[in-house]
Design an enzyme around this catalytic site. Structure first.
Site, PDB file in Angstrom:
ATOM      1  N   ARG A 106       0.859  -1.190   0.000  1.00 49.85           N
ATOM      2  CA  ARG A 106       0.000   0.000   0.000  1.00 49.85           C
ATOM      3  C   ARG A 106       0.894   1.238   0.000  1.00 49.85           C
ATOM      4  O   ARG A 106       1.770   1.364   0.858  1.00 49.85           O
ATOM      5  CB  ARG A 106      -0.905  -0.015   1.237  1.00 49.85           C
ATOM      6  CG  ARG A 106      -1.715   1.226   1.384  1.00 49.85           C
ATOM      7  CD  ARG A 106      -2.732   1.199   2.518  1.00 49.85           C
ATOM      8  NE  ARG A 106      -3.323   2.505   2.589  1.00 49.85           N
ATOM      9  CZ  ARG A 106      -3.194   3.325   3.618  1.00 49.85           C
ATOM     10  NH1 ARG A 106      -2.576   2.958   4.715  1.00 49.85           N
ATOM     11  NH2 ARG A 106      -3.715   4.538   3.570  1.00 49.85           N
ATOM     12  N   HIS A 146      -2.645  11.064   1.093  1.00 49.78           N
ATOM     13  CA  HIS A 146      -2.112  10.768   2.426  1.00 49.78           C
ATOM     14  C   HIS A 146      -1.452  12.052   2.934  1.00 49.78           C
ATOM     15  O   HIS A 146      -0.246  12.117   3.128  1.00 49.78           O
ATOM     16  CB  HIS A 146      -1.142   9.590   2.359  1.00 49.78           C
ATOM     17  CG  HIS A 146      -0.884   8.916   3.678  1.00 49.78           C
ATOM     18  ND1 HIS A 146      -1.107   7.568   3.901  1.00 49.78           N
ATOM     19  CD2 HIS A 146      -0.412   9.391   4.844  1.00 49.78           C
ATOM     20  CE1 HIS A 146      -0.768   7.253   5.141  1.00 49.78           C
ATOM     21  NE2 HIS A 146      -0.341   8.345   5.735  1.00 49.78           N
ATOM     22  N   GLU A 149      -7.249   8.468   6.521  1.00 51.21           N
ATOM     23  CA  GLU A 149      -7.580   9.048   7.829  1.00 51.21           C
ATOM     24  C   GLU A 149      -8.058  10.505   7.749  1.00 51.21           C
ATOM     25  O   GLU A 149      -7.409  11.411   8.288  1.00 51.21           O
ATOM     26  CB  GLU A 149      -6.364   8.956   8.762  1.00 51.21           C
ATOM     27  CG  GLU A 149      -5.856   7.547   8.977  1.00 51.21           C
ATOM     28  CD  GLU A 149      -4.621   7.482   9.890  1.00 51.21           C
ATOM     29  OE1 GLU A 149      -4.146   8.543  10.343  1.00 51.21           O
ATOM     30  OE2 GLU A 149      -4.151   6.369  10.162  1.00 51.21           O
ATOM     31  N   ASN A 177      -7.193   1.690   9.952  1.00 49.36           N
ATOM     32  CA  ASN A 177      -5.858   1.788  10.532  1.00 49.36           C
ATOM     33  C   ASN A 177      -6.009   1.708  12.036  1.00 49.36           C
ATOM     34  O   ASN A 177      -6.711   2.533  12.644  1.00 49.36           O
ATOM     35  CB  ASN A 177      -5.204   3.124  10.171  1.00 49.36           C
ATOM     36  CG  ASN A 177      -4.949   3.256   8.681  1.00 49.36           C
ATOM     37  OD1 ASN A 177      -5.101   2.288   7.931  1.00 49.36           O
ATOM     38  ND2 ASN A 177      -4.555   4.434   8.259  1.00 49.36           N
ATOM     39  N   TYR A 226      -4.117   1.278  15.848  1.00 53.91           N
ATOM     40  CA  TYR A 226      -2.894   1.310  16.653  1.00 53.91           C
ATOM     41  C   TYR A 226      -3.171   1.091  18.136  1.00 53.91           C
ATOM     42  O   TYR A 226      -2.383   0.471  18.835  1.00 53.91           O
ATOM     43  CB  TYR A 226      -2.169   2.649  16.474  1.00 53.91           C
ATOM     44  CG  TYR A 226      -1.589   2.780  15.088  1.00 53.91           C
ATOM     45  CD1 TYR A 226      -0.311   2.320  14.810  1.00 53.91           C
ATOM     46  CD2 TYR A 226      -2.341   3.319  14.046  1.00 53.91           C
ATOM     47  CE1 TYR A 226       0.218   2.398  13.535  1.00 53.91           C
ATOM     48  CE2 TYR A 226      -1.817   3.403  12.759  1.00 53.91           C
ATOM     49  CZ  TYR A 226      -0.541   2.944  12.509  1.00 53.91           C
ATOM     50  OH  TYR A 226      -0.018   3.004  11.248  1.00 53.91           O
ATOM     51  N   GLU A 281      -3.407  -0.331   8.039  1.00 55.31           N
ATOM     52  CA  GLU A 281      -2.207  -0.005   8.821  1.00 55.31           C
ATOM     53  C   GLU A 281      -2.353  -0.626  10.191  1.00 55.31           C
ATOM     54  O   GLU A 281      -3.426  -0.545  10.809  1.00 55.31           O
ATOM     55  CB  GLU A 281      -2.046   1.509   9.034  1.00 55.31           C
ATOM     56  CG  GLU A 281      -1.654   2.295   7.830  1.00 55.31           C
ATOM     57  CD  GLU A 281      -1.498   3.793   8.138  1.00 55.31           C
ATOM     58  OE1 GLU A 281      -1.247   4.159   9.309  1.00 55.31           O
ATOM     59  OE2 GLU A 281      -1.646   4.575   7.188  1.00 55.31           O
TER      60      GLU A 281
HETATM   61  O1  IFM Z   1       2.718   7.354  10.193  1.00 56.84           O
HETATM   62  C1  IFM Z   1       1.336   7.392  10.373  1.00 56.84           C
HETATM   63  C2  IFM Z   1       0.620   7.262   9.045  1.00 56.84           C
HETATM   64  O2  IFM Z   1       1.028   8.230   8.151  1.00 56.84           O
HETATM   65  C3  IFM Z   1      -0.869   7.395   9.257  1.00 56.84           C
HETATM   66  N1  IFM Z   1      -1.351   6.498  10.271  1.00 56.84           N
HETATM   67  C4  IFM Z   1      -0.636   6.457  11.528  1.00 56.84           C
HETATM   68  C5  IFM Z   1       0.862   6.289  11.278  1.00 56.84           C
HETATM   69  C6  IFM Z   1       1.623   6.255  12.618  1.00 56.84           C
HETATM   70  O3  IFM Z   1       1.429   7.442  13.317  1.00 56.84           O
END
Ligand code: IFM
Length: 443
Positions: A80, A124, A169, A295, A297, A348
């Site tokens: 990606r 992005h 995002e 995405n 985290y 992500e």
């Molecule tokens: O690096 C970023 C990415 O550009 C967008 N999503 C979160 C990642 C980590 O912060």
């Protein structure tokens, strides 16, 4: 670190890694690329922790072939990446820059030659500065320009990529770029941030329509930052805050994309800060899409009053983000229940760690654990019936982590910036073995 064979068995599922243009390409002023808002923002004293920029980044623009070989060496099935708008259309409108488009031609062809599926993201975060000078995402016109740009990329690359995502995002673009000001363009105004969310979503819908109009038959979608939102305590005020934050971060976007409306409770909360929405714009926002990228985290912990987090043992990454894999299972189950979502990709997922080169190796056991646990979390959701089709580690390479500059390392591959040498971390070796073993199980 050996691959743990106790993980669940194989499924038809894509294993990949992700990057974005500004974070890795470098070559910021070469071959006709125009400036973007991140070029401008990085020059503001104090904006970036280590006073760096993406001018050189991972020098991927000049190292394309060897980076493609690196991907093949890892056995990636999908990659990606994002297209830099100001590289292909320097002013964000009008004239196209042939060498810029040529770079993405070579990238896509190079992926296909290596049997890696290209997953393209149009935006992005690197808006052409010329469009920012005309109001950026605060201006409705930017959504129209985005649709033109989408059509131009679709016409050129749409015959060869596996899918096109419009935005990465959009909620983060609005909040960090226009409300807290820690990202480009560095503005701090909530009313504007909410108008920006609307124009980003409008741009998404218009881009989908424009791509269809130029005959693109590819799967089209959007990539969202998503988290399970939990109240910090059982207090009614914290529970209400969690509902509101879920509304602002999750329901705001998904209600608009799936149902063509913004959630009533959030609109009421926003009052005069609610965006102005013209005519049938929300019908465009909900243009049919084929996939949603998520995405993930960490979770969001919501509390009504600012409070210090309790003494509970919390495992965090180098970003200070709590490691909560079960939050990903919970999120997937919840979105499956509350929305009739199209197929999902985890576009992500990854961890920043304090990686160090140690005798030519990088022993990033925390990242291996993180990825393994999050894959298992996705598979629990799949077992429960959620249609997830792929998983992309963030990131292929250490790279420019926005306001943190190069101080945070997310890569499977270590980048020694002074020499640009690439070193496979233990996590890359683990992922390579993991993908190979999943492929064998499918064969
Ligand atoms: O690096 C970023 C990415 O550009 C967008 N999503 C979160 C990642 C980590 O912060």
């Amino acid at each position: 670190m050996p691959y743990d064979a106790s993980l669940p068995p194989a499924r038809p599922f894509l294993w990949g890694a992700a990057t974005s243009a500004y974070q890795i390409e470098g070559a910021a002023a070469e071959d006709g690329r125009g400036p973007s808002i991140w070029d401008t923002f990085c020059r503001i004293p104090g904006a970036i922790a280590d006073a760096s920029s993406g001018d050189i980044a991972c020098d991927h623009y000049h190292r394309l072939d060897s980076d493609l070989d690196l991907m093949r060496g890892l056995g990636l099935q999908a990659y990606r990446f994002s297209v830099s708008w100001s590289r292909v259309q320097p002013a964000g409108a009008g004239a196209v820059n042939p060498p810029g488009l040529g770079f993405y031609d070579r990238l896509v062809d190079g992926l296909l030659e290596r049997a890696i599926a290209p997953y393209l993201t149009l935006y992005h975060w690197d808006l052409p500065q010329a469009l920012q000078d005309r109001g950026g995402w605060g201006a409705r016109d930017t959504a129209l320009r985005f649709a033109d740009y989408a059509a131009l990329v679709g016409r050129r690359l749409g015959d060869r990529v596996a899918s096109i995502a419009t935005h990465n995002e959009p909620g983060v673009v609005a909040e960090l770029g226009h409300q807290t000001g820690v990202h480009a363009p560095g503005l701090r105004e909530r009313r504007l941030a909410m108008q920006v969310t609307h124009h980003l979503l409008l741009g998404h819908g218009l881009a989908v329509q424009a791509l269809r109009a130029v005959g693109t038959r590819l799967p089209l979608g959007i990539v969202l930052s998503a988290a399970a939102v939990h109240p910090a305590t059982g207090d009614a005020a914290d529970v209400a805050q969690a509902r509101l934050e879920d509304g602002l971060r999750v329901r705001w976007t998904l209600d608009a994309l799936m149902h063509g409306r913004y959630p009533a409770d959030v609109l009421e909360h926003l009052g005069a800060d609610a965006p102005s929405v013209r005519g049938d714009e929300l019908d465009s926002v909900r243009a049919p899409i084929d996939f949603i990228g998520l995405n993930y985290y960490t979770r969001t912990l919501a509390s009504a009053k600012p409070r210090r987090l309790g003494p509970a043992p919390r495992v965090v990454t180098d970003m200070g983000w709590e490691v909560v894999p079960q939050g990903l299972t919970e999120l997937l189950l919840r979105l499956h229940r509350d929305y009739r979502l199209p197929p999902i990709y985890i576009t992500e997922c990854g961890a920043a760690c304090r990686d160090r080169l140690d005798d030519g190796r990088v022993h990033d056991a925390q990242r291996v654990d993180f990825i393994r646990q999050h894959i298992a979390a996705v598979e629990r959701a799949v077992d429960a019936g959620v249609d997830v089709r792929g998983f992309f580690v963030w990131s292929l390479l250490d790279n420019f982590e926005w306001a943190h500059g190069y101080s945070k390392r997310f890569g499977l591959v270590y980048v020694d910036y002074p020499t640009q040498r690439r070193v496979l971390k233990d996590s890359a070796l683990w992922y390579r073995e993991f993908i190979a073993s999943r492929q064998q199980q499918r064969a």
